[in-house]
Design an enzyme around this catalytic site. Structure first.
Site, PDB file in Angstrom:
ATOM      1  N   HIS A   1       0.820  -1.214   0.000  1.00  0.00           N
ATOM      2  CA  HIS A   1       0.000   0.000   0.000  1.00  0.00           C
ATOM      3  C   HIS A   1       0.855   1.266   0.000  1.00  0.00           C
ATOM      4  CE1 HIS A   1      -4.163  -1.170   0.234  1.00  0.00           C
ATOM      5  NE2 HIS A   1      -3.912  -2.059   1.173  1.00  0.00           N
TER       6      HIS A   1
ATOM      7  N   HIS B   1      -5.383  -4.596  11.279  1.00  0.00           N
ATOM      8  CA  HIS B   1      -5.848  -5.924  10.866  1.00  0.00           C
ATOM      9  C   HIS B   1      -5.110  -6.967  11.706  1.00  0.00           C
ATOM     10  CE1 HIS B   1      -6.002  -3.369   7.160  1.00  0.00           C
ATOM     11  NE2 HIS B   1      -7.211  -3.883   7.075  1.00  0.00           N
TER      12      HIS B   1
END
Length: 428
Positions: free
Chosen positions: A252, A318
């Protein structure tokens, strides 16, 4: 005893201070100059010149023409999954009124926020799901005006898939704006962009810092980003799976973070090796490698209980649990943005299509908040309805407490409803 098989680099304080100052300057310029500042930043940062910041209906139709049918089909699938989960969440929020004691009726209302700004990142990749995650729960909540800001491509237009995803998800207005300047526009308004009541959506460190600085002028969902994943694994985990899960988030952004907490030294070392192996064939390796080098960690714990304790302390965005009988540890895990149980529960499924929201707390904010959900866009407020019978029960207590506190205005407001008089007897 905890051992680091790989540690992250420390970000210098000076870098953080420079970020704060840069973002503050951008926000102030937008407040002072409005659209002129926004267009100037588009030219400076995005290298494009745009006359009309607001997207038209014709722009949306043109964007759709450029998309393959399979992409439109996949988009429809993920929109329906996200909407269905948001609707299920909405059903858990109920209004009520209850007579708590005779004559005292207390109630709860659930009211949508009137206007919301949804930030959809652009950057290196067209993040279609971010548009859906920020917009659909707001639409399900009943928000009447959803304004979307997303940066243009180097061609000077919003990526057609991002534009169409935002439109299909329920955006009322879409603007070709990115970065801290977009957050400033949503917070303070310009000639073209009307201000909103709350801003939501993930972004890079400039966007996140801008949200932090405008918090209070408007509401924000949370300070989300850059992306984080923590894999909790034991000797039963597969190194190939773990490595791919860490790299999926690392690609990302160079500031993204992948962490492995494991009870197996062998697995930890194997994952480090496997990451280097997978980087050799990963098209996004330039970003992922730098992210892993700077922020990647592999932490070795002596026991699963210690590993869980470390995991709860780090409170990652996460949390992917790849241990034997992963579901049995559900209640022991308390701090995470979203939880993924078992090796098949890849974070990428939630990132894209399964229905839960991927706008989640980072930087250990999961210790005190969850991620974006339909409730992010709703105000749960209370009301009171008090009858004469209720006054006789409440007022004496209120009068005496107000008198002890020296708040005579409070005392009078209660006493006049009880006795018809402002003041009370001296010997109360």
């Amino acid at each position: 005893m905890v051992e680091f098989l790989k540690e992250q680099e420390v970000i210098p304080a000076q870098e953080k201070n420079e970020l704060e100052q840069t973002v503050a300057s951008i926000i102030q310029q937008v407040r002072n100059e409005g659209d002129i500042a926004l267009k100037g930043f588009l030219k400076k940062f995005d290298k494009v010149e745009i006359d009309d910041l607001k997207v038209s209906e014709d722009d949306v139709l043109e964007a759709k023409k450029k998309l393959p049918a399979t992409l439109i089909e996949d988009m429809a699938f993920s929109i329906e999954r996200i909407r269905a989960f948001a609707e299920a969440q909405r059903r858990t929020l109920t209004e009520f009124e209850q007579e708590m004691i005779p004559g005292v009726h207390l109630g709860q209302k659930v009211i949508p926020i009137e206007s919301v700004g949804a930030y959809v990142p652009g950057g290196r990749y067209p993040l279609l799901s971010s548009a859906q995650m920020a917009i659909i729960p707001a639409k399900v909540a009943g928000v009447s005006n959803i304004r979307v800001c997303t940066p243009p491509t180097k061609e000077g237009v919003i990526h057609p898939a991002v534009l169409y995803a935002a439109h299909q998800s329920g955006a009322d207005e879409i603007f070709s704006l990115g970065g801290a300047q977009a957050i400033a526009a949503l917070a303070y308004g310009t000639e073209t962009v009307s201000p909103v009541n709350k801003i939501t959506g993930p972004g890079n460190r400039f966007v996140t810092e801008a949200k932090r600085q405008v918090n209070g002028v408007v509401g924000i969902d949370l300070l989300a980003g850059p992306s984080e994943v923590l894999v909790l694994a034991d000797k039963t985990a597969q190194a190939e799976y773990v490595a791919s899960d860490l790299l999926a988030q690392s690609e990302h952004d160079i500031d993204a973070q992948g962490i492995l907490v494991t009870t197996s030294r062998e697995l930890g070392l194997e994952v480090i090796h496997e990451i280097e192996k997978q980087l050799q064939t990963l098209p996004t390796a330039k970003v992922a490698r730098e992210s892993w080098r700077r922020r990647g960690q592999v932490i070795l714990a002596e026991s699963l209980d210690e590993a869980i304790s470390i995991t709860n302390h780090l409170a990652a965005e996460h949390l992917h649990v790849q241990v034997e009988e992963a579901y049995s540890h559900l209640d022991k895990l308390t701090n995470y943005g979203s939880l993924f149980l078992g090796e098949n529960a890849s974070v990428v499924f939630a990132d894209k299509v399964c229905g839960t929201n991927h706008i989640l707390p980072t930087n250990a904010a999961a210790k005190y908040t969850g991620g974006v959900w339909v409730g992010t866009f709703l105000k749960v407020v209370t009301y009171q309805r008090i009858e004469n019978e209720g006054v006789t029960q409440l007022a004496p207590h209120c009068v005496r407490q107000s008198n002890r506190e020296g708040l005579i205005g409070h005392l009078r407001s209660a006493n006049i409803r009880l006795t018809g008089k402002l003041d009370i007897e001296e010997n109360i």
